[in-house]
Scaffold this motif. Sequence first.
Motif, PDB file in Angstrom:
ATOM      1  N   SER A  78       0.835  -1.205   0.000  1.00  7.82           N
ATOM      2  CA  SER A  78       0.000   0.000   0.000  1.00  7.82           C
ATOM      3  C   SER A  78       0.869   1.254   0.000  1.00  7.82           C
ATOM      4  O   SER A  78       2.043   1.235   0.398  1.00  7.82           O
ATOM      5  CB  SER A  78      -0.914   0.002   1.223  1.00  7.82           C
ATOM      6  OG  SER A  78      -0.150   0.128   2.403  1.00  7.82           O
ATOM      7  N   LYS A  79       0.274   2.344  -0.434  1.00  3.85           N
ATOM      8  CA  LYS A  79       0.974   3.636  -0.432  1.00  3.85           C
ATOM      9  C   LYS A  79       1.375   4.024   0.990  1.00  3.85           C
ATOM     10  O   LYS A  79       2.475   4.555   1.221  1.00  3.85           O
ATOM     11  CB  LYS A  79       0.069   4.707  -1.041  1.00  3.85           C
ATOM     12  CG  LYS A  79       0.668   6.103  -1.038  1.00  3.85           C
ATOM     13  CD  LYS A  79      -0.302   7.118  -1.620  1.00  3.85           C
ATOM     14  CE  LYS A  79       0.280   8.529  -1.558  1.00  3.85           C
ATOM     15  NZ  LYS A  79      -0.684   9.539  -2.092  1.00  3.85           N
ATOM     16  N   ALA A  80       0.494   3.743   1.954  1.00  2.98           N
ATOM     17  CA  ALA A  80       0.793   4.095   3.345  1.00  2.98           C
ATOM     18  C   ALA A  80       2.013   3.337   3.856  1.00  2.98           C
ATOM     19  O   ALA A  80       2.880   3.912   4.529  1.00  2.98           O
ATOM     20  CB  ALA A  80      -0.420   3.797   4.223  1.00  2.98           C
ATOM     21  N   SER A  81       2.116   2.040   3.526  1.00 10.61           N
ATOM     22  CA  SER A  81       3.266   1.249   3.976  1.00 10.61           C
ATOM     23  C   SER A  81       4.557   1.748   3.342  1.00 10.61           C
ATOM     24  O   SER A  81       5.603   1.816   3.999  1.00 10.61           O
ATOM     25  CB  SER A  81       3.047  -0.226   3.640  1.00 10.61           C
ATOM     26  OG  SER A  81       1.951  -0.754   4.355  1.00 10.61           O
TER      27      SER A  81
ATOM     28  N   ALA B  78      11.167  13.169   6.533  1.00 11.16           N
ATOM     29  CA  ALA B  78      10.495  12.084   7.256  1.00 11.16           C
ATOM     30  C   ALA B  78       9.095  12.507   7.674  1.00 11.16           C
ATOM     31  O   ALA B  78       8.126  11.747   7.513  1.00 11.16           O
ATOM     32  CB  ALA B  78      11.319  11.678   8.471  1.00 11.16           C
ATOM     33  N   ALA B  79       8.973  13.721   8.206  1.00  9.35           N
ATOM     34  CA  ALA B  79       7.658  14.208   8.636  1.00  9.35           C
ATOM     35  C   ALA B  79       6.697  14.309   7.458  1.00  9.35           C
ATOM     36  O   ALA B  79       5.511  13.966   7.572  1.00  9.35           O
ATOM     37  CB  ALA B  79       7.805  15.564   9.316  1.00  9.35           C
ATOM     38  N   LYS B  80       7.200  14.742   6.333  1.00 11.72           N
ATOM     39  CA  LYS B  80       6.356  14.867   5.135  1.00 11.72           C
ATOM     40  C   LYS B  80       5.731  13.531   4.762  1.00 11.72           C
ATOM     41  O   LYS B  80       4.515  13.441   4.510  1.00 11.72           O
ATOM     42  CB  LYS B  80       7.199  15.399   3.973  1.00 11.72           C
ATOM     43  CG  LYS B  80       6.502  15.367   2.626  1.00 11.72           C
ATOM     44  CD  LYS B  80       7.449  15.764   1.504  1.00 11.72           C
ATOM     45  CE  LYS B  80       6.786  15.573   0.144  1.00 11.72           C
ATOM     46  NZ  LYS B  80       7.725  15.912  -0.972  1.00 11.72           N
ATOM     47  N   TYR B  81       6.528  12.466   4.755  1.00  8.34           N
ATOM     48  CA  TYR B  81       6.014  11.173   4.324  1.00  8.34           C
ATOM     49  C   TYR B  81       5.208  10.476   5.425  1.00  8.34           C
ATOM     50  O   TYR B  81       4.338   9.658   5.131  1.00  8.34           O
ATOM     51  CB  TYR B  81       7.161  10.294   3.833  1.00  8.34           C
ATOM     52  CG  TYR B  81       7.640  10.721   2.463  1.00  8.34           C
ATOM     53  CD1 TYR B  81       6.909  10.388   1.332  1.00  8.34           C
ATOM     54  CD2 TYR B  81       8.788  11.484   2.314  1.00  8.34           C
ATOM     55  CE1 TYR B  81       7.324  10.793   0.079  1.00  8.34           C
ATOM     56  CE2 TYR B  81       9.207  11.903   1.067  1.00  8.34           C
ATOM     57  CZ  TYR B  81       8.467  11.554  -0.051  1.00  8.34           C
ATOM     58  OH  TYR B  81       8.867  11.974  -1.300  1.00  8.34           O
TER      59      TYR B  81
ATOM     60  N   LEU C 136      -0.342   8.778   6.928  1.00 11.33           N
ATOM     61  CA  LEU C 136      -1.577   8.868   7.702  1.00 11.33           C
ATOM     62  C   LEU C 136      -2.743   9.371   6.865  1.00 11.33           C
ATOM     63  O   LEU C 136      -3.896   8.984   7.083  1.00 11.33           O
ATOM     64  CB  LEU C 136      -1.363   9.791   8.905  1.00 11.33           C
ATOM     65  CG  LEU C 136      -0.477   9.216  10.011  1.00 11.33           C
ATOM     66  CD1 LEU C 136      -0.044  10.304  10.976  1.00 11.33           C
ATOM     67  CD2 LEU C 136      -1.214   8.115  10.762  1.00 11.33           C
ATOM     68  N   GLU C 137      -2.453  10.233   5.913  1.00  9.70           N
ATOM     69  CA  GLU C 137      -3.509  10.712   5.026  1.00  9.70           C
ATOM     70  C   GLU C 137      -4.063   9.572   4.174  1.00  9.70           C
ATOM     71  O   GLU C 137      -5.257   9.505   3.895  1.00  9.70           O
ATOM     72  CB  GLU C 137      -2.964  11.819   4.124  1.00  9.70           C
ATOM     73  CG  GLU C 137      -4.006  12.447   3.219  1.00  9.70           C
ATOM     74  CD  GLU C 137      -3.430  13.554   2.354  1.00  9.70           C
ATOM     75  OE1 GLU C 137      -4.189  14.131   1.556  1.00  9.70           O
ATOM     76  OE2 GLU C 137      -2.215  13.834   2.473  1.00  9.70           O
ATOM     77  N   SER C 138      -3.186   8.658   3.780  1.00 12.56           N
ATOM     78  CA  SER C 138      -3.609   7.520   2.977  1.00 12.56           C
ATOM     79  C   SER C 138      -4.309   6.468   3.826  1.00 12.56           C
ATOM     80  O   SER C 138      -5.316   5.889   3.400  1.00 12.56           O
ATOM     81  CB  SER C 138      -2.393   6.898   2.277  1.00 12.56           C
ATOM     82  OG  SER C 138      -2.752   5.738   1.564  1.00 12.56           O
ATOM     83  N   ASN C 139      -3.785   6.216   5.049  1.00 11.94           N
ATOM     84  CA  ASN C 139      -4.357   5.171   5.902  1.00 11.94           C
ATOM     85  C   ASN C 139      -4.207   5.580   7.361  1.00 11.94           C
ATOM     86  O   ASN C 139      -3.130   5.426   7.953  1.00 11.94           O
ATOM     87  CB  ASN C 139      -3.651   3.833   5.651  1.00 11.94           C
ATOM     88  CG  ASN C 139      -4.234   2.709   6.481  1.00 11.94           C
ATOM     89  OD1 ASN C 139      -5.147   2.906   7.262  1.00 11.94           O
ATOM     90  ND2 ASN C 139      -3.687   1.515   6.319  1.00 11.94           N
TER      91      ASN C 139
ATOM     92  N   ALA D  51       2.998   5.464  12.584  1.00 10.38           N
ATOM     93  CA  ALA D  51       3.483   6.653  11.878  1.00 10.38           C
ATOM     94  C   ALA D  51       3.259   7.894  12.733  1.00 10.38           C
ATOM     95  O   ALA D  51       4.114   8.794  12.788  1.00 10.38           O
ATOM     96  CB  ALA D  51       2.778   6.786  10.525  1.00 10.38           C
ATOM     97  N   TYR D  52       2.121   7.965  13.404  1.00  6.97           N
ATOM     98  CA  TYR D  52       1.855   9.116  14.275  1.00  6.97           C
ATOM     99  C   TYR D  52       2.786   9.111  15.482  1.00  6.97           C
ATOM    100  O   TYR D  52       3.252  10.179  15.919  1.00  6.97           O
ATOM    101  CB  TYR D  52       0.401   9.110  14.731  1.00  6.97           C
ATOM    102  CG  TYR D  52      -0.049  10.455  15.254  1.00  6.97           C
ATOM    103  CD1 TYR D  52      -0.548  11.425  14.389  1.00  6.97           C
ATOM    104  CD2 TYR D  52       0.058  10.775  16.605  1.00  6.97           C
ATOM    105  CE1 TYR D  52      -0.935  12.667  14.858  1.00  6.97           C
ATOM    106  CE2 TYR D  52      -0.327  12.012  17.080  1.00  6.97           C
ATOM    107  CZ  TYR D  52      -0.821  12.953  16.203  1.00  6.97           C
ATOM    108  OH  TYR D  52      -1.187  14.190  16.672  1.00  6.97           O
ATOM    109  N   ASN D  53       3.064   7.928  16.017  1.00  6.18           N
ATOM    110  CA  ASN D  53       4.007   7.846  17.142  1.00  6.18           C
ATOM    111  C   ASN D  53       5.386   8.362  16.739  1.00  6.18           C
ATOM    112  O   ASN D  53       6.067   9.037  17.516  1.00  6.18           O
ATOM    113  CB  ASN D  53       4.105   6.404  17.625  1.00  6.18           C
ATOM    114  CG  ASN D  53       2.819   5.920  18.290  1.00  6.18           C
ATOM    115  OD1 ASN D  53       1.925   6.716  18.573  1.00  6.18           O
ATOM    116  ND2 ASN D  53       2.727   4.628  18.520  1.00  6.18           N
TER     117      ASN D  53
END
Length: 696
Positions: A136-139, A157-160, A165-168, A174-176
């Motif tokens: 997936s795009k999120a992974s 790193a923050a950008k991706y 999170l926007e994708s999934n 990712a938030y952690n």
Amino acid sequence: MVDTSIEAWTLLSLAYRDIDDGDYQNALFLAERLYAIDKKREHYMFLYAKCLYHNLDYMACYSVLRSFKFVPCLNLFAETCIKLSNSSQYDEEEKHRLLNEGVDALLLALSSKDLPQKVHWGDELTSASIRHHLPSKASLCNLLADLYIKLDNIKAAAKYLWMCLESNPYKITAYNKLCDIAPDSIDFNTTKLPKQVFNCFEEPLVDLERNRDHYLSSAVPNLNASDIQFSSKIEEELGSVEWNKYSMPHVQYSDNISAEQLRILVNLRPKLIDDDIYEITRNDSQSELERIKNSAIQSINQEIKREKEINARLTRDGLYSIKADDSIIYPSSLIQLSQSIDNDNKDEKTDNDNVEIDLENVKKSGPPRLATSSRVQPEDDYLPKKEKETYSNIIDQDSMQNYFFPQSNNRVSVSTEARKYIVQGMNKVMQLLCIMAHGYMYKSFYYCNLAVLELHQLDDCQYDSPRVLCMLGKAYYDTTDYKTARLYFKRAFLIAPWFCNEASTYSTCLWYLDLSTELNILAYKLRHNPCHQYEAYIATGNWSKMNEYNSAMQYFKKAIESDPSRSYAYMLAGYENIDRGNCLNAKSYFAKCMVANKRCYRGWFGMASCFKDLHLYQQAKTLLWEAFRLHPRHPVVLSTLAEVLYKLQEYDKAEIVVRKSIKIKTNNTEEDEVLLEKIMERSRDMLGNEDSSFIC
């Protein structure tokens, strides 16, 4: 077929998808939430263990699976036994025992009635189409962010991570990570808080269709194509082939502090300051801040190098006398104590139980939580029961099963009512992750009260899980409330001794509290866990230091060798050198700690302590301001900064800082109050001198 709730099935599916994508950390996080729902459900247990296995935590996988006779669990248990038997931590007898356990597990699996007696080739030949999909795009974004973090490119790193999170939004890890790197890159006032990321889906807007472009394998079977051919002349040419001889086609210790007692103990403490609770600001841009940090660390390293060269010239022939000894010999008392650990039925009365709790007045109310109104419940049935919602009379069950078990033509038919409850289950999982994300964010920014209150919303099953308990323990540890932190860590280690994420912090907490026996037990348990030798070396080092052995530094070095990328062992090694009076080596270790994690306040504070001890207050002040920026609510950082400002005669700033330290501390404020009095006295003297000068 065993009934499974929509939210449990959602967690199950999302975790398996992460496993397929190789995002094992997020899969483990989701599997932990699923395991917390029902610790006796075999399928949940198997997925949890499978995630531990993929995260290379074989000892945890082994511990989880030991008592389960489910065929997949037995198979994975045998694989884990093989992995553990390859560890150099075990002697031949232990390896032999592990291999025999694996043999017994597989023999039991082969004799199980659940194992099909014939091969169902329909299952074998359709497995590619059932599980085949692109990552997936999120992974992909989550993995790319990990690489950028390793490259120290925090903005990228923050950008991706935001893109992930926007994708999934189910990618909570990712938030952690965003919370971990936030001090140097993210302004949470201008970006999204958890409630804006982990918000519920609106049922009409959710697309429950499958992607028919790549759900099936890109290669479709074709009767007219053949990729394997055989030569018809093989028998004739057999004589020309040259043949040769190489050709061949745990043990838990008893504890009397229960989860329900911890719930009563907390009682909304400590009372932290609330002047800027909701103003989490990070105004520095990453590039400029990182440049300043790199320049500071580079200057420190150059100074350390110069000092080492000077010291080398002062020694005989310019050489250091170094005794190399890489062997680790565990203290005899650490080994002897193991004889009394395995007796779980024996009551222990040690220095571990010095927290005053009125056990008679503690009501059974489930896992540890904040104090609430007491509810009298039967002694043998004190945990609240969950009422299961059943929809069999409302919706078409066949429609629900057809959605989660796709047919060969990949067409999905789901009724309106079934769609409603599917989205409802997805939203319950989202609400759970939102609470976890809020708790992690507040813990990362050292808002202990807010973290405790946020995680208090979890139900008993989710709350009484090792990850949540360790988050709470870490929150209290970072406020220097070691007594409360120790109880949370202790509870987590009791219910899940394989969960070692905060074992290093737990051991340091016990060192502060001078609980030698409990630290001895922890070190012994970790020593026999080959997957967490980093934590084992740190725990043993802390225990050696507590008992005034000279081997603490040796264990900290071993921890560094086992994982040089983690900062905690560098920090402990630095403080050990300070205690030995070797300031040069201490600065060297603190510099490495700062390089390993530039956002770790401990490294900056440790380096500042070295300069403070050398009476280089201006350099100490610069480093302390960075430690204060990273952790603006640590009472020791605040009091040390106030002392340095006092030495530099910056009395106004020193007064503000020391008052903030006193406001945060719940006890032991005598030294700060003495310092405040000295600051006020000097301020009055300076004001008097200025007035006299004016009169003259």
